[in-house]
Write a protein that holds these residues in place. Structure first.
Motif, PDB file in Angstrom:
ATOM      1  N   LEU A 161      19.469   9.023  -1.646  1.00  0.00           N
ATOM      2  CA  LEU A 161      18.841   7.789  -2.118  1.00  0.00           C
ATOM      3  C   LEU A 161      19.796   7.001  -3.005  1.00  0.00           C
ATOM      4  CD1 LEU A 161      15.323   9.242  -2.910  1.00  0.00           C
ATOM      5  CD2 LEU A 161      15.719   7.297  -1.407  1.00  0.00           C
ATOM      6  N   GLU A 162      20.485   7.704  -3.895  1.00  0.00           N
ATOM      7  CA  GLU A 162      21.439   7.045  -4.781  1.00  0.00           C
ATOM      8  C   GLU A 162      22.565   6.401  -3.989  1.00  0.00           C
ATOM      9  OE1 GLU A 162      23.230   5.388  -7.744  1.00  0.00           O
ATOM     10  OE2 GLU A 162      21.452   6.613  -8.206  1.00  0.00           O
ATOM     11  N   CYS A 163      23.146   7.153  -3.065  1.00  0.00           N
ATOM     12  CA  CYS A 163      24.251   6.622  -2.260  1.00  0.00           C
ATOM     13  C   CYS A 163      23.787   5.506  -1.327  1.00  0.00           C
ATOM     14  CB  CYS A 163      24.876   7.747  -1.442  1.00  0.00           C
ATOM     15  SG  CYS A 163      25.811   8.947  -2.394  1.00  0.00           S
ATOM     16  N   HIS A 164      22.668   5.729  -0.678  1.00  0.00           N
ATOM     17  CA  HIS A 164      22.153   4.790   0.313  1.00  0.00           C
ATOM     18  C   HIS A 164      21.971   3.402  -0.283  1.00  0.00           C
ATOM     19  CE1 HIS A 164      19.862   3.751   3.979  1.00  0.00           C
ATOM     20  NE2 HIS A 164      19.005   3.145   3.185  1.00  0.00           N
ATOM     21  N   LYS A 178      35.215  13.257   4.797  1.00  0.00           N
ATOM     22  CA  LYS A 178      34.840  14.643   4.535  1.00  0.00           C
ATOM     23  C   LYS A 178      35.208  15.483   5.759  1.00  0.00           C
ATOM     24  CE  LYS A 178      30.970  13.727   1.399  1.00  0.00           C
ATOM     25  NZ  LYS A 178      29.509  13.853   1.193  1.00  0.00           N
ATOM     26  N   LYS A 179      35.624  16.706   5.509  1.00  0.00           N
ATOM     27  CA  LYS A 179      36.055  17.574   6.604  1.00  0.00           C
ATOM     28  C   LYS A 179      34.953  17.754   7.640  1.00  0.00           C
ATOM     29  CE  LYS A 179      38.058  22.105   7.670  1.00  0.00           C
ATOM     30  NZ  LYS A 179      37.135  22.377   8.786  1.00  0.00           N
ATOM     31  N   GLU A 180      33.696  17.912   7.175  1.00  0.00           N
ATOM     32  CA  GLU A 180      32.610  18.156   8.119  1.00  0.00           C
ATOM     33  C   GLU A 180      32.344  16.949   9.017  1.00  0.00           C
ATOM     34  OE1 GLU A 180      30.502  17.560   4.012  1.00  0.00           O
ATOM     35  OE2 GLU A 180      32.414  18.366   4.796  1.00  0.00           O
ATOM     36  N   VAL A 181      32.676  15.748   8.536  1.00  0.00           N
ATOM     37  CA  VAL A 181      32.531  14.548   9.360  1.00  0.00           C
ATOM     38  C   VAL A 181      33.732  14.416  10.300  1.00  0.00           C
ATOM     39  CG1 VAL A 181      32.320  12.034   9.356  1.00  0.00           C
ATOM     40  CG2 VAL A 181      31.132  13.386   7.620  1.00  0.00           C
ATOM     41  N   TYR A 182      34.924  14.625   9.767  1.00  0.00           N
ATOM     42  CA  TYR A 182      36.128  14.546  10.604  1.00  0.00           C
ATOM     43  C   TYR A 182      36.059  15.549  11.748  1.00  0.00           C
ATOM     44  CZ  TYR A 182      41.052  14.077  11.859  1.00  0.00           C
ATOM     45  OH  TYR A 182      42.215  13.835  12.546  1.00  0.00           O
ATOM     46  N   ASP A 183      35.508  16.719  11.474  1.00  0.00           N
ATOM     47  CA  ASP A 183      35.422  17.761  12.494  1.00  0.00           C
ATOM     48  C   ASP A 183      34.447  17.409  13.621  1.00  0.00           C
ATOM     49  OD1 ASP A 183      37.282  19.268  11.153  1.00  0.00           O
ATOM     50  OD2 ASP A 183      35.840  20.639  10.237  1.00  0.00           O
ATOM     51  N   ILE A 238      33.270   4.344   6.192  1.00  0.00           N
ATOM     52  CA  ILE A 238      33.306   5.806   6.198  1.00  0.00           C
ATOM     53  C   ILE A 238      32.386   6.380   5.129  1.00  0.00           C
ATOM     54  CG2 ILE A 238      34.786   7.799   5.719  1.00  0.00           C
ATOM     55  CD1 ILE A 238      37.054   6.277   7.122  1.00  0.00           C
ATOM     56  N   LEU A 239      32.411   5.818   3.933  1.00  0.00           N
ATOM     57  CA  LEU A 239      31.553   6.317   2.858  1.00  0.00           C
ATOM     58  C   LEU A 239      30.083   6.211   3.234  1.00  0.00           C
ATOM     59  CD1 LEU A 239      33.295   4.963  -0.380  1.00  0.00           C
ATOM     60  CD2 LEU A 239      33.290   7.305   0.503  1.00  0.00           C
ATOM     61  N   TYR A 240      29.711   5.083   3.848  1.00  0.00           N
ATOM     62  CA  TYR A 240      28.312   4.926   4.229  1.00  0.00           C
ATOM     63  C   TYR A 240      27.925   5.911   5.324  1.00  0.00           C
ATOM     64  CZ  TYR A 240      23.881   2.940   5.676  1.00  0.00           C
ATOM     65  OH  TYR A 240      22.554   2.791   5.995  1.00  0.00           O
ATOM     66  N   VAL A 241      28.780   6.051   6.330  1.00  0.00           N
ATOM     67  CA  VAL A 241      28.466   6.939   7.448  1.00  0.00           C
ATOM     68  C   VAL A 241      28.303   8.376   6.975  1.00  0.00           C
ATOM     69  CG1 VAL A 241      29.435   7.998   9.538  1.00  0.00           C
ATOM     70  CG2 VAL A 241      29.470   5.511   9.255  1.00  0.00           C
ATOM     71  N   GLN A 242      29.172   8.830   6.090  1.00  0.00           N
ATOM     72  CA  GLN A 242      29.122  10.237   5.719  1.00  0.00           C
ATOM     73  C   GLN A 242      28.167  10.542   4.574  1.00  0.00           C
ATOM     74  OE1 GLN A 242      33.254  11.050   4.999  1.00  0.00           O
ATOM     75  NE2 GLN A 242      33.206  10.380   2.873  1.00  0.00           N
ATOM     76  N   ASP A 243      27.761   9.543   3.797  1.00  0.00           N
ATOM     77  CA  ASP A 243      26.901   9.808   2.645  1.00  0.00           C
ATOM     78  C   ASP A 243      25.557   9.100   2.664  1.00  0.00           C
ATOM     79  OD1 ASP A 243      28.775  11.475   1.393  1.00  0.00           O
ATOM     80  OD2 ASP A 243      29.799   9.775   0.457  1.00  0.00           O
ATOM     81  N   ALA A 244      25.381   8.082   3.510  1.00  0.00           N
ATOM     82  CA  ALA A 244      24.181   7.257   3.358  1.00  0.00           C
ATOM     83  C   ALA A 244      23.561   6.791   4.664  1.00  0.00           C
ATOM     84  CB  ALA A 244      24.520   6.027   2.499  1.00  0.00           C
TER      85      ALA A 244
END
Length: 304
Positions: free
Chosen positions: A67-70, A212-217, A177-183
């Protein structure tokens, strides 16, 4: 853990409350109580909380961070989340295809295909592409009942070249990238780059440090001669007819996507009111440079 089927196609209800399953009521009430103590965050309906809670694997702590990131990113990235109008979407759709496919993989993953409709370099604008992609993701999170099973995104590089890449701006790339991986209100299960060209390796090398590694993977590369590797996770028959599948063509799906965006015009207008009030944030207010913190241009980078 059982996921509740909580989305309907009734736009009026999306911003209203909803009957919460008994087994989730304590968790949603806990999130509501936490939100009451966060004066900088917007008021969020039970329905939205339930969407975000399910997307975050029904973890209250993960949902709080989400919620905070989004809402913080949405507030400080107006190039992605402001002026989401029908006219703006039509302008972007003049050169970009972005379609949600009808079928699902064996695992129940939904599919989204993104490709260039017009290869003209001067028309390409990465921030606009992100705006279009995130708008469609909002619609998907609202409409797809089994959204929690996850999504696979297919990026088609046909027609993409160095000229397009040189129009990337690092600040836009990082925000995306920040939005895709966190929000992003979808669970990503795979990012497939199809019809990949050699340039993709330079692009990935440049974005890897901020992913983030888990997103890159999640990224899988499929050249024009390696479609079989894609078919192992995305059966060919699920793809648009342009790619040898049984779904509608990208042009036909494109028309459906535009109609969907037009249908949601008022929804986007209302959603834009849900933003962070930095004057009410506990501690110091955040600004874009603190959140994203990157300037420059990929034009300054040497591409072999």
């Amino acid at each position: 853990m059982k996921m509740a089927p909580i989305i309907s196609n009734d736009l009026d209800k999306y911003f209203s409350d909803v009957d919460i399953p008994d087994e989730l009521r304590d968790d949603i009430d806990s999130l509501k109580a936490w939100l009451e103590k966060q004066p900088h965050l917007p008021k969020v309906s039970d329905r939205q909380l339930l969407v975000f809670f399910n997307v975050n694997q029904q973890s209250t702590e993960r949902t709080k961070k989400f919620l905070e990131c989004h809402y913080t990113i949405r507030t400080h990235a107006p190039d992605f989340f402001s002026n989401r109008t029908v006219d703006e979407f039509r302008n972007i759709a003049d050169y970009l295809h972005l379609n949600i496919l009808a079928g699902k993989t064996v695992e129940g993953h939904k599919l989204e295909v993104i490709s260039l409709k017009d290869f003209t370099v001067s028309k390409f604008n990465l921030a606009q592409c992100c705006k279009y992609m995130f708008a469609m993701s909002d619609i998907a999170s609202h409409e797809v009942l089994d959204n929690n099973k996850g999504w696979r995104i297919l990026f088609d590089m046909n027609g993409f070249g160095l000229g397009h890449f040189l129009r990337f701006h690092p600040a836009v790339v990082k925000k995306c990238i920040l939005y895709v991986q966190d929000a992003l209100p979808l669970q990503l299960k795979g990012i497939h780059i199809i019809n990949a060209i050699p340039l993709v390796h330079q692009i990935l090398a440049m974005v890897k440090p901020i992913m983030k590694k888990e997103v890159y993977d999640l990224i899988q590369i499929h050249t024009s001669s390696e479609w079989e590797s894609l078919y192992k996770v995305v059966p060919q028959e699920l793809l648009p007819s342009d790619f040898g599948g049984k779904d509608q063509s990208m042009d036909q799906l494109h028309g459906n996507s535009l109609k969907k965006l037009e249908h949601y015009a008022n929804w986007f207008k209302e959603e834009e009111k849900l933003r962070v009030d930095e004057t009410k944030r506990h501690g110091h207010a955040k600004d874009p440079s603190e959140i994203f913190g990157i300037e420059g241009s990929f034009r300054k980078l040497c591409v072999d």
